[in-house]
Design a protein around this motif. Sequence first.
Motif, mmCIF file in Angstrom:
data_model
loop_
_atom_site.group_PDB
_atom_site.id
_atom_site.type_symbol
_atom_site.label_atom_id
_atom_site.label_comp_id
_atom_site.label_asym_id
_atom_site.label_seq_id
_atom_site.Cartn_x
_atom_site.Cartn_y
_atom_site.Cartn_z
ATOM 1 N N ALA A 1 0.806 -1.220 0.000
ATOM 2 C CA ALA A 1 0.000 0.000 0.000
ATOM 3 C C ALA A 1 0.844 1.278 0.000
ATOM 4 C CB ALA A 1 -0.971 -0.021 1.177
ATOM 5 N N PRO A 2 1.904 1.381 0.820
ATOM 6 C CA PRO A 2 2.709 2.603 0.756
ATOM 7 C C PRO A 2 3.328 2.837 -0.625
ATOM 8 C CG PRO A 2 3.149 1.440 2.798
ATOM 9 C CD PRO A 2 2.313 0.519 1.958
ATOM 10 N N THR A 3 3.769 1.761 -1.273
ATOM 11 C CA THR A 3 4.320 1.908 -2.624
ATOM 12 C C THR A 3 3.236 2.342 -3.593
ATOM 13 O OG1 THR A 3 5.956 0.183 -2.162
ATOM 14 C CG2 THR A 3 5.559 0.732 -4.479
ATOM 15 N N ALA A 4 2.055 1.735 -3.489
ATOM 16 C CA ALA A 4 0.943 2.113 -4.367
ATOM 17 C C ALA A 4 0.584 3.584 -4.191
ATOM 18 C CB ALA A 4 -0.268 1.229 -4.085
ATOM 19 N N LEU A 5 0.627 4.078 -2.974
ATOM 20 C CA LEU A 5 0.346 5.496 -2.725
ATOM 21 C C LEU A 5 1.420 6.382 -3.329
ATOM 22 C CD1 LEU A 5 -1.454 7.601 -1.309
ATOM 23 C CD2 LEU A 5 0.002 7.318 0.723
ATOM 24 N N ALA A 6 2.678 6.005 -3.134
ATOM 25 C CA ALA A 6 3.783 6.794 -3.681
ATOM 26 C C ALA A 6 3.742 6.821 -5.209
ATOM 27 C CB ALA A 6 5.115 6.234 -3.193
ATOM 28 N N TRP A 7 3.318 5.738 -5.822
ATOM 29 C CA TRP A 7 3.236 5.666 -7.277
ATOM 30 C C TRP A 7 2.013 6.384 -7.836
ATOM 31 C CZ3 TRP A 7 4.664 0.111 -9.364
ATOM 32 C CH2 TRP A 7 6.000 -0.153 -9.044
ATOM 33 N N GLY A 8 1.007 6.651 -7.004
ATOM 34 C CA GLY A 8 -0.230 7.238 -7.486
ATOM 35 C C GLY A 8 -1.270 6.224 -7.913
ATOM 36 N N LEU A 9 -1.049 4.957 -7.582
ATOM 37 C CA LEU A 9 -2.023 3.919 -7.927
ATOM 38 C C LEU A 9 -3.255 4.011 -7.037
ATOM 39 C CD1 LEU A 9 -2.585 1.437 -9.721
ATOM 40 C CD2 LEU A 9 -1.480 0.036 -7.966
ATOM 41 N N VAL A 10 -3.066 4.407 -5.784
ATOM 42 C CA VAL A 10 -4.191 4.666 -4.888
ATOM 43 C C VAL A 10 -4.100 6.117 -4.421
ATOM 44 C CG1 VAL A 10 -4.325 2.265 -4.146
ATOM 45 C CG2 VAL A 10 -2.995 3.891 -2.777
ATOM 46 N N ASP A 11 -5.246 6.649 -4.002
ATOM 47 C CA ASP A 11 -5.317 8.054 -3.593
ATOM 48 C C ASP A 11 -5.069 8.246 -2.105
ATOM 49 O OD1 ASP A 11 -6.235 9.150 -6.206
ATOM 50 O OD2 ASP A 11 -7.922 7.812 -5.814
ATOM 51 N N LYS A 12 -5.370 7.211 -1.330
ATOM 52 C CA LYS A 12 -5.234 7.330 0.116
ATOM 53 C C LYS A 12 -5.011 5.943 0.697
ATOM 54 C CE LYS A 12 -7.928 10.276 2.096
ATOM 55 N NZ LYS A 12 -9.110 10.967 2.703
ATOM 56 N N VAL A 13 -4.136 5.864 1.715
ATOM 57 C CA VAL A 13 -3.959 4.636 2.487
ATOM 58 C C VAL A 13 -4.457 4.904 3.897
ATOM 59 C CG1 VAL A 13 -2.305 3.008 3.458
ATOM 60 C CG2 VAL A 13 -2.032 3.803 1.106
ATOM 61 N N ALA A 14 -5.414 4.108 4.329
ATOM 62 C CA ALA A 14 -6.015 4.296 5.646
ATOM 63 C C ALA A 14 -5.120 3.711 6.734
ATOM 64 C CB ALA A 14 -7.382 3.621 5.690
ATOM 65 N N PRO A 15 -5.155 4.264 7.921
ATOM 66 C CA PRO A 15 -4.449 3.633 9.040
ATOM 67 C C PRO A 15 -5.136 2.327 9.422
ATOM 68 C CG PRO A 15 -5.788 5.453 9.827
ATOM 69 C CD PRO A 15 -5.853 5.494 8.317
ATOM 70 N N GLU A 16 -4.481 1.551 10.261
ATOM 71 C CA GLU A 16 -5.046 0.269 10.678
ATOM 72 C C GLU A 16 -6.441 0.466 11.261
ATOM 73 O OE1 GLU A 16 -3.793 -3.615 13.420
ATOM 74 O OE2 GLU A 16 -2.476 -1.858 13.272
ATOM 75 N N SER A 17 -7.373 -0.364 10.825
ATOM 76 C CA SER A 17 -8.781 -0.322 11.252
ATOM 77 C C SER A 17 -9.486 0.970 10.846
ATOM 78 C CB SER A 17 -8.901 -0.502 12.783
ATOM 79 O OG SER A 17 -8.314 -1.724 13.180
ATOM 80 N N GLY A 18 -8.889 1.717 9.916
ATOM 81 C CA GLY A 18 -9.465 3.003 9.548
ATOM 82 C C GLY A 18 -9.966 3.086 8.121
ATOM 83 N N LEU A 19 -10.161 1.935 7.442
ATOM 84 C CA LEU A 19 -10.546 1.979 6.033
ATOM 85 C C LEU A 19 -11.921 2.622 5.842
ATOM 86 C CD1 LEU A 19 -10.008 1.344 3.082
ATOM 87 C CD2 LEU A 19 -10.815 -0.993 3.488
ATOM 88 N N ASP A 20 -12.889 2.218 6.640
ATOM 89 C CA ASP A 20 -14.224 2.779 6.461
ATOM 90 C C ASP A 20 -14.253 4.268 6.782
ATOM 91 O OD1 ASP A 20 -15.624 0.528 5.504
ATOM 92 O OD2 ASP A 20 -15.727 -0.304 7.514
ATOM 93 N N ALA A 21 -13.490 4.689 7.775
ATOM 94 C CA ALA A 21 -13.430 6.120 8.102
ATOM 95 C C ALA A 21 -12.800 6.912 6.957
ATOM 96 C CB ALA A 21 -12.650 6.332 9.396
ATOM 97 N N ALA A 22 -11.780 6.348 6.328
ATOM 98 C CA ALA A 22 -11.137 7.034 5.205
ATOM 99 C C ALA A 22 -12.087 7.133 4.012
ATOM 100 C CB ALA A 22 -9.865 6.298 4.807
ATOM 101 N N VAL A 23 -12.842 6.064 3.772
ATOM 102 C CA VAL A 23 -13.839 6.101 2.700
ATOM 103 C C VAL A 23 -14.897 7.159 3.007
ATOM 104 C CG1 VAL A 23 -15.692 4.807 1.581
ATOM 105 C CG2 VAL A 23 -13.456 3.726 1.953
#
Length: 269
Positions: free
Chosen positions: A185-207
């Motif tokens: 996930a950190p690599t995907a974020l750095a590459w621009g493949l994903v827009d945001k990486v949520a913290p642990e247990s925080g995926l729904d909050a980030a969405v």
Amino acid sequence: MRPRTSNKRRDPTMEMLNNHCGVTRDARGVVHVAICNAGSLNILGSPVTDAVREGLQQLATDRSIRVVVLRGQSEKSMIGGADIKEMARLDQTSAEAFISRLRDLCEAVRQFPAPVIARMPGWCLGGGLEVAAACDFRIAAHDAHFGMPEVRVGIPSVIHAALLPRLIGWARARWLVMTAENIDAPTALAWGLVDKVAPESGLDAAVEHTVKALLECGPEALRSQKALLRQWEELPLTESVNLSVKVFGESFLTDEPTRLMQAFVDRKR
């Protein structure tokens, strides 16, 4: 092909549009579209692919929908990939039919009138990553992994893998589709493949944070903006600029600009 069953208990509020596409709605116009009964990794066999596409096409006519969140029923992935057991039995003709189905699903996501957010826990591989690339926003769990493993099983990455160079550049897209190595996930974020990486247990909050940001915008303006972005992907610059003039003017056929601009002015007083 016999439908897979999920190891996750079905949400009692979920409405099943068909055997593989479930939706939950809220009063804000936010719809969660879940890929259902597709195994623990939410695998896209032909029946699942067709069913999810049909569900999205049905929802696309509902103008009350303001945001779609695309997710898997299982928390192990959004979409783990295409069904390799089915693909192993294909010949040239059936292979083209299989991949055309997946293309049509990706296009149903890409052309959906309202913004689509990919909710991405766990694994997102191959055809799953192509569906995610067709979404407008990609939000990943902290421990998510991504890859395009097709060449390792004797096939090229095709259809909406063509979006990858636009998202992450040619060099990184080439790395994904030719080495078949996974990235975290950190690599995907750095590459621009994903827009945001949520913290642990925080995926729904980030969405939900992204959902709220979209709900603060004019719904008609967002629909127009998404349509423009899709056209900008295809058109030369001058055509894109000139096309925008007409779309800007047409936005004033509704009361949305006047109403929202006046609210902004009033708030500033």
